[in-house]
Design a protein around this motif. Structure first.
Motif, mmCIF file in Angstrom:
data_model
loop_
_atom_site.group_PDB
_atom_site.id
_atom_site.type_symbol
_atom_site.label_atom_id
_atom_site.label_comp_id
_atom_site.label_asym_id
_atom_site.label_seq_id
_atom_site.Cartn_x
_atom_site.Cartn_y
_atom_site.Cartn_z
ATOM 1 N N GLU A 1 -47.811 49.506 -30.921
ATOM 2 C CA GLU A 1 -48.221 49.715 -32.311
ATOM 3 C C GLU A 1 -47.008 49.749 -33.241
ATOM 4 O O GLU A 1 -47.113 49.487 -34.433
ATOM 5 N N GLU A 2 -45.827 50.093 -32.679
ATOM 6 C CA GLU A 2 -44.613 50.230 -33.489
ATOM 7 C C GLU A 2 -43.510 49.258 -33.101
ATOM 8 O O GLU A 2 -42.646 48.962 -33.916
ATOM 9 N N TRP A 3 -43.512 48.808 -31.848
ATOM 10 C CA TRP A 3 -42.362 48.068 -31.332
ATOM 11 C C TRP A 3 -42.691 46.609 -31.035
ATOM 12 O O TRP A 3 -43.706 46.305 -30.430
ATOM 13 N N GLU A 4 -41.771 45.739 -31.458
ATOM 14 C CA GLU A 4 -41.849 44.339 -31.057
ATOM 15 C C GLU A 4 -40.434 43.773 -31.075
ATOM 16 O O GLU A 4 -39.790 43.765 -32.130
ATOM 17 N N PRO A 5 -39.910 43.298 -29.940
ATOM 18 C CA PRO A 5 -40.560 43.366 -28.626
ATOM 19 C C PRO A 5 -40.539 44.788 -28.085
ATOM 20 O O PRO A 5 -39.809 45.639 -28.599
ATOM 21 N N LEU A 6 -41.314 45.022 -27.048
ATOM 22 C CA LEU A 6 -41.332 46.333 -26.403
ATOM 23 C C LEU A 6 -40.029 46.568 -25.651
ATOM 24 O O LEU A 6 -39.451 45.626 -25.096
ATOM 25 N N PRO A 7 -39.561 47.818 -25.597
ATOM 26 C CA PRO A 7 -38.369 48.099 -24.781
ATOM 27 C C PRO A 7 -38.676 47.868 -23.294
ATOM 28 O O PRO A 7 -39.833 48.018 -22.879
ATOM 29 N N PRO A 8 -37.677 47.491 -22.494
ATOM 30 C CA PRO A 8 -37.908 47.341 -21.052
ATOM 31 C C PRO A 8 -38.394 48.659 -20.458
ATOM 32 O O PRO A 8 -38.035 49.732 -20.950
#
Length: 197
Positions: free
Chosen positions: A166-173
């Protein structure tokens, strides 16, 4: 990556006291009682390298461990969401952690530990948001995977990453680990090795 040697170097009360090195550093942090010391011991293959405690919030300093004779350093940071600390002590710890994360040049990545049994907690989400805004590279390590069945584990991790999406793009590993079964050990060490390379 194979860890042949892991040795305690020193504990520092502030960034100025940290070892004078230019070798890569990887910091481990999470809420109190998330299984940080157990994870560090599992990764290094030493049962007593990081001191585990039944009492949350025992780590109060920046602890450096040299890996393979100082090829890189593993750094054990105090937990956040400090258990039973005075306001002044909490402020001191927060300032110490922030100055290390923002100013320590050899720092390559922060591993944020999350207990896979719990729903996303505001304190963890806020901490990751702060890391992102501060441009501090980080990855998520889900701990205590052995405490859940495989379906529940997959569901919890998926739900957590969906919340972050909902907040991150890309997602952290992210990595799923168990200090009991050594799940995720090779993946974490290979990730560190790829950054070192």
């Amino acid at each position: 990556m194979h860890i042949k040697q892991a040795a305690y170097v020193k504990s520092s009360a502030n960034i100025a006291q940290c070892p004078p090195t230019t070798q890569p550093e990887y910091a481990f942090i999470g809420r109190s009682n998330v299984g940080k010391s157990s994870l560090i011991n599992m990764l290094t293959g030493q049962r007593r390298l990081a001191k585990t405690s039944a009492t949350p919030g025992k780590t109060l300093l920046i602890n450096h461990f040299a890996i393979n004779g100082g090829e890189w350093y593993l750094v054990d940071l105090p937990g956040y969401g400090f258990a039973k600390r005075s306001k002044s002590e909490r402020t001191r710890l927060e300032n110490m952690i922030a100055s290390y994360l923002l100013q320590r040049e050899p720092l390559c990545n922060v591993f944020v530990l999350i207990d896979c049994r719990h729903e996303p907690q505001a304190i963890d989400l806020e901490f990751m948001r702060w890391l992102g805004e501060s441009r501090v590279p980080f990855s998520i390590v889900f701990t205590k995977a052995d405490k859940l069945g495989s379906q529940r584990l997959a569901h919890n991790v998926e739900a957590y990453m969906a919340r972050l999406a909902e907040e991150w793009e890309p997602l952290p590993p992210h990595f799923v680990t168990s200090s009991e079964t050594r799940l995720g050990r090779d993946q974490l060490l290979d990730y560190i090795e790829s950054i070192n390379a």
